[in-house]
Design a protein around this motif. Structure first.
Motif, PDB file in Angstrom:
ATOM      1  N   ILE A   1       0.933  -1.165  -0.103  1.00 13.61           N
ATOM      2  CA  ILE A   1      -0.193   0.148   0.157  1.00 13.61           C
ATOM      3  C   ILE A   1       0.830   1.224  -0.038  1.00 13.61           C
ATOM      4  N   PHE A   2       0.231   2.332  -0.321  1.00  9.10           N
ATOM      5  CA  PHE A   2       1.140   3.681  -0.227  1.00  9.10           C
ATOM      6  C   PHE A   2       1.295   3.909   1.324  1.00  9.10           C
ATOM      7  N   THR A   3      -0.099   3.989   2.022  1.00  9.87           N
ATOM      8  CA  THR A   3       0.003   4.455   3.244  1.00  9.87           C
ATOM      9  C   THR A   3      -1.165   3.610   4.150  1.00  9.87           C
ATOM     10  N   GLY A   4      -0.997   3.693   5.367  1.00  5.73           N
ATOM     11  CA  GLY A   4      -1.801   3.040   6.278  1.00  5.73           C
ATOM     12  C   GLY A   4      -2.182   3.612   7.379  1.00  5.73           C
ATOM     13  N   GLY A   5      -3.049   3.014   8.191  1.00  8.61           N
ATOM     14  CA  GLY A   5      -3.351   3.507   9.455  1.00  8.61           C
ATOM     15  C   GLY A   5      -4.274   2.282  10.524  1.00  8.61           C
ATOM     16  N   PRO A   6      -4.608   2.736  11.414  1.00 11.24           N
ATOM     17  CA  PRO A   6      -5.206   1.885  12.439  1.00 11.24           C
ATOM     18  C   PRO A   6      -6.553   1.152  11.699  1.00 11.24           C
ATOM     19  N   ASN A   7      -6.923  -0.131  11.915  1.00 11.31           N
ATOM     20  CA  ASN A   7      -7.962  -0.796  11.548  1.00 11.31           C
ATOM     21  C   ASN A   7      -9.178  -0.300  12.349  1.00 11.31           C
ATOM     22  N   PRO A   8     -10.287   0.149  11.507  1.00  9.87           N
ATOM     23  CA  PRO A   8     -11.335   0.560  12.285  1.00  9.87           C
ATOM     24  C   PRO A   8     -12.300  -0.481  12.828  1.00  9.87           C
ATOM     25  N   GLU A   9     -13.179  -0.232  13.720  1.00 14.22           N
ATOM     26  CA  GLU A   9     -14.128  -1.293  14.357  1.00 14.22           C
ATOM     27  C   GLU A   9     -13.606  -2.453  14.517  1.00 14.22           C
ATOM     28  N   ARG A  10     -12.188  -2.619  14.969  1.00 16.38           N
ATOM     29  CA  ARG A  10     -11.737  -3.934  15.542  1.00 16.38           C
ATOM     30  C   ARG A  10     -11.843  -5.001  14.168  1.00 16.38           C
ATOM     31  N   LEU A  11     -11.511  -4.405  13.136  1.00 18.93           N
ATOM     32  CA  LEU A  11     -11.917  -5.355  11.879  1.00 18.93           C
ATOM     33  C   LEU A  11     -10.571  -5.864  11.299  1.00 18.93           C
ATOM     34  N   GLY A  12      -9.402  -5.594  11.706  1.00 19.95           N
ATOM     35  CA  GLY A  12      -8.042  -6.118  11.359  1.00 19.95           C
ATOM     36  C   GLY A  12      -8.112  -7.544  11.833  1.00 19.95           C
ATOM     37  N   SER A  13      -7.602  -8.475  10.759  1.00 20.31           N
ATOM     38  CA  SER A  13      -7.217 -10.078  11.150  1.00 20.31           C
ATOM     39  C   SER A  13      -6.027 -10.103  11.526  1.00 20.31           C
ATOM     40  N   ASN A  14      -4.860  -9.053  11.370  1.00 20.45           N
ATOM     41  CA  ASN A  14      -3.325  -9.392  11.883  1.00 20.45           C
ATOM     42  C   ASN A  14      -3.080  -8.139  13.080  1.00 20.45           C
ATOM     43  N   GLY A  15      -3.939  -7.741  13.685  1.00 23.98           N
ATOM     44  CA  GLY A  15      -3.793  -6.810  14.455  1.00 23.98           C
ATOM     45  C   GLY A  15      -4.426  -5.277  14.411  1.00 23.98           C
ATOM     46  N   ASP A  16      -4.377  -4.542  15.367  1.00 29.76           N
ATOM     47  CA  ASP A  16      -4.989  -3.192  15.189  1.00 29.76           C
ATOM     48  C   ASP A  16      -4.599  -1.925  14.245  1.00 29.76           C
ATOM     49  N   SER A  17      -3.165  -2.349  13.783  1.00 30.47           N
ATOM     50  CA  SER A  17      -2.690  -1.577  12.923  1.00 30.47           C
ATOM     51  C   SER A  17      -2.446  -2.110  11.620  1.00 30.47           C
ATOM     52  N   TYR A  18      -2.801  -1.356  10.586  1.00 27.61           N
ATOM     53  CA  TYR A  18      -2.382  -1.720   9.207  1.00 27.61           C
ATOM     54  C   TYR A  18      -1.211  -0.778   8.699  1.00 27.61           C
ATOM     55  N   ASP A  19      -0.197  -0.632   9.282  1.00 35.19           N
ATOM     56  CA  ASP A  19       0.944   0.104   8.954  1.00 35.19           C
ATOM     57  C   ASP A  19       1.729  -0.297   7.712  1.00 35.19           C
ATOM     58  N   TYR A  20       1.644  -1.601   7.504  1.00 38.37           N
ATOM     59  CA  TYR A  20       2.133  -2.422   6.311  1.00 38.37           C
ATOM     60  C   TYR A  20       3.608  -2.042   5.855  1.00 38.37           C
ATOM     61  N   ASN A  21       4.348  -1.664   6.745  1.00 34.22           N
ATOM     62  CA  ASN A  21       5.565  -1.035   6.399  1.00 34.22           C
ATOM     63  C   ASN A  21       5.751  -0.011   5.247  1.00 34.22           C
ATOM     64  N   ALA A  22       4.536   0.675   4.953  1.00 31.01           N
ATOM     65  CA  ALA A  22       4.306   1.605   3.826  1.00 31.01           C
ATOM     66  C   ALA A  22       5.212   2.743   3.865  1.00 31.01           C
ATOM     67  N   SER A  23       5.315   3.295   2.654  1.00 34.63           N
ATOM     68  CA  SER A  23       6.564   4.514   2.579  1.00 34.63           C
ATOM     69  C   SER A  23       6.001   5.575   3.518  1.00 34.63           C
ATOM     70  N   ILE A  24       4.579   5.691   3.523  1.00 38.75           N
ATOM     71  CA  ILE A  24       3.975   6.707   4.586  1.00 38.75           C
ATOM     72  C   ILE A  24       3.525   5.878   5.751  1.00 38.75           C
TER      73      ILE A  24
END
Length: 698
Positions: free
Chosen positions: A381-404
């Protein structure tokens, strides 16, 4: 906004060729207050489009409760309005599947937990993973239609034809991946109609075979109706068992095309009228979409996902020659389908924090894809952020080590994207460029659809999967290492007659129409190079010896000396994984090679009165030795467009007819030096740093 379109060669903005540079930007994950700043950073990196999922599970948290705009994470229209203001085109992905590391792959929890009958099933009737759904199950379609009824009118108000930013709508996501990875092709009884005369699978068999007696003859069965036929669950042994697997796979692919057509039909019916696209989950899956491509026609664009490092068990954790060969055949397949090769998910980061994604690796990846034909891309991805509504399957963050980063930090990988964007801007002419090739490789689509069944193979020849492996790991890599750049041709289409030889990694079976096409090619003056045997079966694995008879019915058989020593064209002791010998040569053929221990002919050439020629080679090799380079040079029989003295540096030349860009690929961990000579007489020397693709305008 300007109109973003495409043709078979490139993307176009108001008719002018350009590279599509998109970035995955999830409005529901990126903090609303930072949308504009991060979108501006993306534009400054060279981006002209953003892609986003529209998660069903987020917008319908409980059945019948649709929510849009009540919280910032669900402000879909606000995001589209901002993209319009910033003149960024949008690829919207409303599902129903999302994946993107969301729980239940983006489907609502109430759907997956509350309606287990919609789940996909294995051939043995076992339910697949909870979020693996049977696409055409009537209840799943009913719920999806209702979701589309809510989201499509919102998106439809922002399409290009209405002055909005949405250029493409993607239906579903990585179709078939969810089945392939979690149990195989879906065999849900309700969906597929097993046991019912009007069921999908019986109807498919009736259309293919006409009468059940014909099926019984080929399957070695005694069914009284098509409704009795079930997918064959056991490990195949004989040709007819392979045919049953092939038939079910062909049927399954036809259901994917039916599903895609239903979704696109709903898009249009509900006001979402634009161009449509889909992403093949991996390069090996591209060929699975031929039925979909045919069904949807000019409304549809297929792309592929080209990852090299998502976790430690990936094939490679940085771009390698193995990665590059996947990219090569993926882009060539998409080109042959009539598309500008598009990477719908190009690495922008990784869900795993180790092994790392580095700027050097990313830039090498981007330029490798460009050198090998990529015309459109989407950073995932280009940029990520926190998963809303506890919908993430691999943690609360979706940072993805993206460039932003999740918090908006600019990482070093952003510079790699910015440099790549600058390169594309400065060389915008390449959007309409093509590759200068030195020989052709014939693509038999059946070979690259055989990951789940090998196809018949025995002492007479290779199975489809074996031939496809030889194609990629032998012919393609040996060609590139020898400075001969291949170009794919579709064996079911008219074949080019421009003096370049046509190589084919032949399996035991080959469609009758392809055999006829090859005869026409040779009769028209073409040079066919066939290895390692000659096909003798058709697409139904029935006898078909058109090509064999045209060649004078040479007597070919396995050659299995204890330690084979093969000489071809004066090149001695060529290593081979399998070897066929010719006991009796066709009349008029001249031997080109021999297996020294047995004395059997290992290669010959037959010149036809028409001016065409066939070279047969009994070898199947994986590229390992310098002798394989010499063999490719001997077989091509002509100087390449670019000669390079270092086989570890691959040289690819792209041109628009006026300007030319030479890409030098070093996908190893040490600097490499190369001396090169172009067919125009120009000579140059370069040292290519480790893990670098060096572009040189010549």
């Amino acid at each position: 906004m300007k109109q973003l379109t495409w043709d078979s060669q490139s993307y176009r903005l108001d008719g002018k060729p350009l590279f599509l540079v998109s970035g995955e930007f999830h409005y529901f994950r990126v903090p609303r207050e930072d949308w504009e700043r991060r979108l501006q950073l993306f534009r400054e990196s060279g981006g002209n489009c953003v892609a986003t999922y529209v998660p069903w599970g987020l917008h319908e948290p409980s059945e019948g409760d649709f929510r849009f705009g009540d919280i910032p994470q669900r402000d879909l229209t606000g995001f589209l309005e901002l993209c319009k203001q910033m003149e960024l085109h949008v690829i919207c992905r409303p599902g129903p599947f999302q994946y993107s590391e969301l729980r239940y792959a983006g489907l609502p929890q109430w759907l997956c937990d509350g309606y287990p009958q919609i789940r996909a099933c294995t051939a043995q009737g076992k339910l697949m993973e909870a979020f693996s759904v049977s696409y055409l199950h009537p209840l799943f379609l009913e719920k999806t239609r209702r979701w589309f009824g809510q989201v499509c009118p919102i998106l439809g108000a922002y399409t290009q034809e209405k002055g909005g930013p949405i250029a493409f709508a993607q239906f579903d996501n990585e179709l078939m991946g969810i089945h392939d990875w979690f149990g195989g092709w879906d065999c849900n009884r309700e969906t597929m109609g097993f046991g019912r005369e009007d069921g999908r699978f019986p109807r498919f068999l009736r259309e293919r075979y006409g009468q059940v007696e014909r099926l019984n003859q080929l399957y070695h069965t005694a069914y009284s109706s098509f409704a009795q036929v079930l997918p064959f669950p056991d490990k195949p042994r004989a040709d007819w068992e392979q045919l049953r697997l092939k038939d079910y796979q062909d049927f399954y692919f036809s259901t994917i095309a039916e599903y895609a057509e239903i979704l696109v039909g709903w898009f249009e019916e509900l006001g979402l009228r634009c161009q449509y696209m889909h992403n093949s989950a991996t390069p090996p899956m591209n060929a699975y979409f031929r039925e979909t491509v045919e069904r949807l026609g000019s409304r549809f664009l297929l792309g592929s996902d080209h990852y090299y490092n998502l976790h430690m068990d990936w094939d490679q954790n940085n771009p390698t020659p193995k990665y590059a060969t996947k990219i090569f055949y993926s882009n060539e397949q998409l080109r042959l389908m009539g598309y500008p090769p598009t990477v719908c998910e190009l690495p922008g980061g990784s869900p795993a924090e180790w092994p790392p994604i580095t700027p050097v690796d990313l830039k090498c990846c981007y330029l490798t894809n460009t050198a090998l034909g990529m015309k459109g891309s989407n950073y995932y991805i280009f940029t990520g952020g926190p998963n809303p509504e506890r919908l993430g399957s691999n943690g609360d963050s979706y940072d993805y080590n993206a460039s932003i980063s999740e918090t908006g930090e600019i990482r070093p990988t952003y510079q790699a994207q910015k440099e790549f964007g600058s390169f594309l801007r400065e060389n915008a002419w390449m959007a309409a460029a093509h590759m200068e090739s030195d020989f052709y490789i014939g693509l038999d689509w059946e070979q690259c659809r055989g990951e789940h069944y090998a196809g018949p193979g025995d002492e007479r020849g290779l199975g489809n999967l074996e031939a496809w492996t030889f194609h990629r790991k032998g012919m393609v890599i040996s060609g590139l290492c020898a400075s001969y750049v291949p170009e794919y041709v579709d064996l079911e289409q008219p074949l080019p007659l421009d003096g370049k030889p046509l190589f084919i990694a032949a399996s035991l079976c080959m469609r009758r129409s392809i055999q006829e096409n090859l005869l026409s090619f040779v009769e028209a003056g073409g040079h066919l190079i066939l290895a390692p045997a000659v096909p003798v079966l058709d697409e139904a694995y029935q006898p078909c010896t058109l090509l064999l008879e045209y060649l004078g019915s040479p007597e070919l058989r396995p050659c299995t000396p204890g330690c084979p020593r093969v000489t071809v064209g004066g090149i001695r002791n060529i290593q081979t994984e399998a070897l066929f010998g010719c006991a009796v040569l066709p009349e008029g053929a001249r031997p080109l090679g021999v297996e020294e221990e047995t004395g059997m002919t290992a290669a010959w050439r037959l010149d036809k009165p028409s001016g065409g020629a066939v070279t047969w080679l009994g070898l199947r090799w994986f590229h390992k030795k310098n002798a394989h380079l010499e063999l490719m040079r001997f077989l091509c029989g002509r100087e390449p467009a670019v000669s390079c003295d270092n086989p570890n540096v691959w040289a690819v030349l792209r041109t628009d007819g006026t300007r030319r860009m030479l890409f030098l690929l070093n996908l190893f961990t040490s600097d490499l030096h190369a001396r090169l000579r172009l067919s125009t007489g120009e000579a140059l020397e370069r040292t290519v740093p480790a893990m670098t693709v060096l572009p040189v305008e010549v």
